[in-house]
Every structure is written in C-alpha cells, then in structure tokens.
Enzyme design. Structure first.
Site, mmCIF file in Angstrom:
data_model
loop_
_atom_site.group_PDB
_atom_site.id
_atom_site.type_symbol
_atom_site.label_atom_id
_atom_site.label_comp_id
_atom_site.label_asym_id
_atom_site.label_seq_id
_atom_site.Cartn_x
_atom_site.Cartn_y
_atom_site.Cartn_z
ATOM 1 N N GLU A 37 16.702 -3.749 -18.859
ATOM 2 C CA GLU A 37 15.573 -3.281 -19.668
ATOM 3 C C GLU A 37 15.529 -1.760 -19.590
ATOM 4 O O GLU A 37 15.499 -1.192 -18.498
ATOM 5 C CB GLU A 37 14.285 -3.896 -19.091
ATOM 6 N N GLY A 57 9.151 -6.070 -20.323
ATOM 7 C CA GLY A 57 9.402 -6.730 -19.037
ATOM 8 C C GLY A 57 9.170 -8.229 -19.126
ATOM 9 O O GLY A 57 9.930 -9.023 -18.570
ATOM 10 N N GLU A 77 1.407 -10.627 -1.377
ATOM 11 C CA GLU A 77 1.391 -10.760 -2.844
ATOM 12 C C GLU A 77 2.755 -10.531 -3.479
ATOM 13 O O GLU A 77 3.058 -11.086 -4.526
ATOM 14 C CB GLU A 77 0.340 -9.807 -3.455
ATOM 15 N N CYS A 84 -3.045 -5.020 4.222
ATOM 16 C CA CYS A 84 -2.603 -3.681 4.619
ATOM 17 C C CYS A 84 -3.814 -2.806 4.960
ATOM 18 O O CYS A 84 -4.424 -3.017 5.995
ATOM 19 C CB CYS A 84 -1.697 -3.090 3.548
ATOM 20 N N HIS A 138 2.328 -7.241 2.853
ATOM 21 C CA HIS A 138 1.864 -7.549 1.492
ATOM 22 C C HIS A 138 2.372 -8.918 1.042
ATOM 23 O O HIS A 138 3.439 -9.007 0.452
ATOM 24 C CB HIS A 138 2.387 -6.494 0.516
HETATM 25 N N1 GLN Z 1 -2.689 3.737 4.114
HETATM 26 C C1 GLN Z 1 -2.339 2.695 5.029
HETATM 27 C C2 GLN Z 1 -1.054 3.000 5.763
HETATM 28 O O1 GLN Z 1 -0.258 3.804 5.314
HETATM 29 C C3 GLN Z 1 -2.261 1.364 4.328
HETATM 30 C C4 GLN Z 1 -1.153 1.272 3.329
HETATM 31 C C5 GLN Z 1 -1.306 0.137 2.353
HETATM 32 O O2 GLN Z 1 -2.378 -0.425 2.200
HETATM 33 N N2 GLN Z 1 -0.232 -0.186 1.636
HETATM 34 O O3 GLN Z 1 -0.786 2.429 6.775
#
Ligand code: GLN
Length: 538
Positions: free
Chosen positions: A144, A21, A512, A384, A510
C-alpha cells in the site's frame, strides 16, 4: 526477471482517508482464505523515520509489532484481519529509505557516483518492497502506497512501482487504484471526473491502473462503470464498487461480492477458489447479534480522535463479539475529570479503561478516575500509563504517600513509585529508543491474569520508558496491591492486581496490539465479561 511471489500495489487518488488500508487488508483476507500466503506492507511518504515520534493528533495511534517496530496504524488492521504478525519490513517510510541510502553513501558504497532519486532512492524502495517477497514466506505481497497520487512526496514510490511492474512482467504484478466517486446532491449525480483525472495523473508517471476500487456513498450504476472502464483503460469487470460500510469487518464480504479477489487472481494468473470465511463470518454474526449491551469508559487525553486509540477500540469489538455483547465505548477526557464531577461522569459505566499515554497532561484526572473505580468496585483495566497511574493512585490514597508520582511527571518526588528504567537513563535520542516489542512475562498462579491467559508464561508487546519502581514493591504488596506478572529476567513488574476488588488489572504492556478477529485478546474478553457481570448487578 521471473518471480515466484506476486505483487499487488495499492495507490490512492482524489483524496486521502479513502481506506486503502482496509481495502488492502480485505483483499489480503480473501486471498489468504483461498490458501495464498499473503502479507501487506505500507510505504509512507513522510520524512519521519517511523511514526514513533509523531503525536497521535498528527497520525493516529502508533502501532507496535513483535519485533519492536513503531509503525503506521494500518499494520494493526493487517494483523487484525489476517491474524499473522507483521514486522519492521511491513512499514517503510521515506525517512528510512533516505537514511539507509545516505548511510551507504557515507560508507563510500556508491564508489564515486552521484547519488540520485533515480536510481538510488527508487532502487532502495524496490529492494524494500521485495524483502518480504524474497523471504520465501509469501505467495502474494500487497504494498500500500501512502498518500495520494500527484503528491510530490509520492513520486519516487510511483516510479518504483512503474519499474517493478516492468521488471516483474505481466501476471506478476498489478496496480489497484482506489478513488472517490463523489455524489453531488444539487445535481443528484455521481461524478466520475475526479477518478478520470486521478487515473491520468497515474498514467503521467507511466503507471496504468489495472483495477479501480471506487469509494462511493451510492450504488454505481452499470453505465457509470462502463464509462469509467472506457475512459480509464480498465476492464469493466475490474471496476469495483466500494460502498460505505457500517463496519470495516464487512468489507471483505463486500469485496467478495464485487469479485475483487477473482479479478486479481485472474490478472496474476493464479487459480481462484471460494474463500473459506467461516471463522470470519462467525465473528460477524456474533458482532451483529449481541444479546446485551454495556458501556465502558475510555479515559484518555486524545479522545477527540477515533484513530488515537484504534487498537483498543478494535479489541473491544473482538471481545464484544466473543461475549455476544455490544460494547459502547464512551470517551472520557481525563483533563476535565475532578473530584467534583467524577461520580456524574463515571457512575453509570460498566467498566473503565485508563489509556496509555505520555506526559503530564490529564494524569490527575486519570488518578481521580482510578480512585473512583477502585472504591466503587467498577471493573478496571489500566494499560501502560493507565497501569502506572493505578500504582500511583494506590500509593497516594491507600498508603498515604501523598506525593507518590512517576518521575516522568515529577522528577523531584520523594516517592518515585514509577521510575525511569535503568537502561533508559542514558538515552538522549527519542526515536525508536523505548522498551519496544514483545517481551516475556511470567504470571503468578494466584491471579486473574493466570485465569485469563491459562498460562504462566506469555509474551506481550511494549512501548514505554518508565516502570513500577521495585524499591516500593514489598511495601505496595503488603498494603494490598499485588504484582502478579513480571519479566523473568529483569523482574520488571508487568501486571498489577487488586485482590480486594472484583476485577482490577493494570498491565505495563499493550494487549490491544495483539487482538485479532480470529484471536480476540483474552484480557479484553475477560474485562468485557467482568463489565457485563457488573452491569447486571447495578
Ligand atoms: N509514559 C509512560 C512510559 O513511558 C507510559 C507509556 C505508554 O503508556 N505507552 O513509561
């Protein structure tokens, strides 16, 4: 058959984990930096339709694209290197290939024919490889192939590569084979035999490697390169050394020094130029010459494995370089955190990130950690599940709702401050059914988030089934935890902040996944900055 798009296939031999990768992403970077519109695709030979249902222990992080595909973590490297979003088409698994062939068979599309690996499965693989090329968006597609040549599962892919190379003709496709040159300490020698065997295995399937990228811990002497060239039918200039690097971000320059881009472009009959790596090298300079150092705790339950939180770790590297600070990430296992040891485990940290996750294991430790950072003014970023735990912590310890919980962990709680989203309630299949991909978020002006993003309207990627229960919103806000970002249509809470704390931010999405070398994520940049400030105060 003529083709406007050129195809590069990357296969691996001898062992797994050689870093196909990174090599693919580095080559793509060099080609992109010469003006070629380049994309990368990963074909994974396992039967899961996507890695979304795989435990991070099995396959590392599940990476999510804008269009909501749950994909292999290599796609994260592609985006971080190229700064171009990937999509569902960039990751294909055997499960997905078979699923579409079988669906077509059930529809009767094969008109009474016997459905077979060759041609039906291989045709579907060829079709998937060419979707990106046929889009007209790319000059070069790098594909890849996951796994190692000789694996039973890889065979249909290698056959598809053989056919495509033949169909596309000279100058339109080539194969890079990545192998290992082991060093035998007892003999004091680098050994080429495993590579010779691996190239032969590939040839047994009718595929001649055009370029060998040789992973090694020691410099390859030129006589060894000559030997490899002779035994493997590969020109000497196409034997590329890939020596261990201290950071993956050095690999594009290392491949440039080895001339990988030149050999590739020559084989594809394309002009080569000097790649413009100005922005990239500026990043590297900052990354390698930090002016200060901080330590951030990453609290999660998969901390034993580097790959489980890959995008978070990389986002810290980007944000660290941006701030000219070295970010040491200290993994803290949430399962072993409790009120007795929390001070010892967290008090020296400059910032704390509570990681995403699923299920009950380790959540009480996360809540204990959040209480500590909230009370001790340590900068906090919750992602999250980490954001959800911050809401629960606040409800339990500030609002005194002792059994506040998420219905994911305790379906019977009388204070379900985190609850399953309405449209998730009827879902029974687990694969690909979460709230996934990019969704809009509207940000309140009076917030850290607004200062960070410099915009009131953003889009971030998601992967969850639960949300901040809006029935509790007014109560929670009155007690001091503010919802500063929400989805404009559904009002789902996307961001929470605690204004009585110097830097306390939780996000349902997220960030990130969107951090790249060219565009370090602003939230990570701001979090690192806040942590640096905290470290100076300590
Ligand atoms: N388990 C939690 C949800 O489904 C958080 C998910 C996560 O952190 N990606 O909402």
């Amino acid at each position: 058959m003529t083709s406007e798009t050129k195809y590069i296939f990357v296969t691996g031999g001898v062992t797994s984990s050689l870093g196909k990768g990174i090599i693919a992403a580095s080559l793509a970077k060099l080609l992109q930096a010469q003006g070629y519109r380049t994309t990368i695709q990963k074909l994974d030979p396992y039967i899961n339709v996507d890695p979304g249902t795989l435990n991070p222990y099995e396959h590392g992080e599940c990476y999510v694209t804008d269009d909501g595909a749950e994909t292999d973590l290599d796609l994260g490297h592609y985006e971080r290197f190229l700064n171009v979003p990937t999509s569902q088409a960039n990751n294909v698994t055997t499960g997905r290939i078979y699923q579409s062939v079988i669906n077509r068979e059930r529809k009767g599309e094969f008109l009474g024919k016997t459905v077979q690996v060759i041609p039906h499965i291989t045709d579907e693989i060829k079709h998937r490889i060419q979707i990106l090329g046929n889009s007209g968006d790319y000059d070069i597609v790098i594909t890849e192939i996951g796994g190692t040549v000789g694996d039973i599962e890889s065979l249909p892919y290698i056959e598809a590569v053989r056919q495509l190379k033949w169909d596309l003709g000279d100058n339109n496709a080539l194969v890079i084979h990545l192998t290992l040159i082991p060093y035998l300490t007892a003999a004091g020698e680098l050994k080429t035999k495993p590579t010779q065997h691996s190239v032969k295995t590939l040839m047994e399937s009718g595929v001649q490697a055009d370029i060998l990228v040789c992973r090694t811990e020691h410099e390859l002497p030129s006589d060894l390169k000559r030997k490899l060239a002779l035994f493997c039918n590969v020109r000497e200039e196409a034997i590329i050394q890939s020596i261990d690097a201290s950071t993956i971000y050095d690999v594009p320059n290392m491949m440039l020094d080895e001339g990988l881009d030149k050999v590739v472009l020559k084989k594809l009959a394309l002009n080569s130029d000097v790649p413009d790596l100005t922005r990239w090298n500026e990043f590297l300079k900052r990354h390698k010459n930090p002016k200060s150092e901080i330590t951030i705790g990453l609290i999660g339950k998969y901390v034993e494995l580097q790959d489980s939180y890959k995008s978070i770790l990389e986002a810290f590297i980007h944000a660290g370089a941006e701030n000219e600070v070295k970010v040491n990430v200290e993994s803290v296992h949430s399962e072993y955190l409790n009120a007795d040891n929390i001070k010892m485990k967290l008090s020296h940290l400059d910032g704390v990130l509570v990681a995403p996750g699923f299920g009950e294991r380790g959540i009480e430790g996360k809540i204990t950690a959040i209480k500590y950072v909230r009370e001790n003014n340590i900068p906090f970023l919750g992602i999250c599940l980490g954001m959800q735990m911050a809401v629960i912590e606040f409800c339990r310890n500030v609002m005194e709702l002792a059994d506040a919980n998420s219905t994911e962990m305790d379906p019977k709680t009388t204070n379900p401050v985190i609850d399953i989203m309405e449209d998730q309630k009827t879902i029974t299949d687990m694969g690909g059914t979460m709230r996934l991909g990019a969704w809009d978020c509207h940000i309140e002006k009076e917030s850290i988030a607004y200062k960070v993003y410099q915009s009131q309207d953003i889009k971030e990627r998601h992967r969850h089934r639960y949300e901040f229960n809006s029935n509790f919103k007014d109560q929670v806000e009155a007690a001091g935890l503010k919802a500063t970002g929400y989805n404009p249509e559904t009002k789902l809470v996307e961001i929470i902040e605690n204004p009585s704390h110097p830097w306390f931010v939780g996000v349902q999405y997220h960030p990130e996944y969107k951090s790249t070398v060219a565009n370090p994520h602003p939230l990570f940049v701001a979090f690192v900055k806040a942590s640096l400030k905290h470290s100076k105060k300590k």
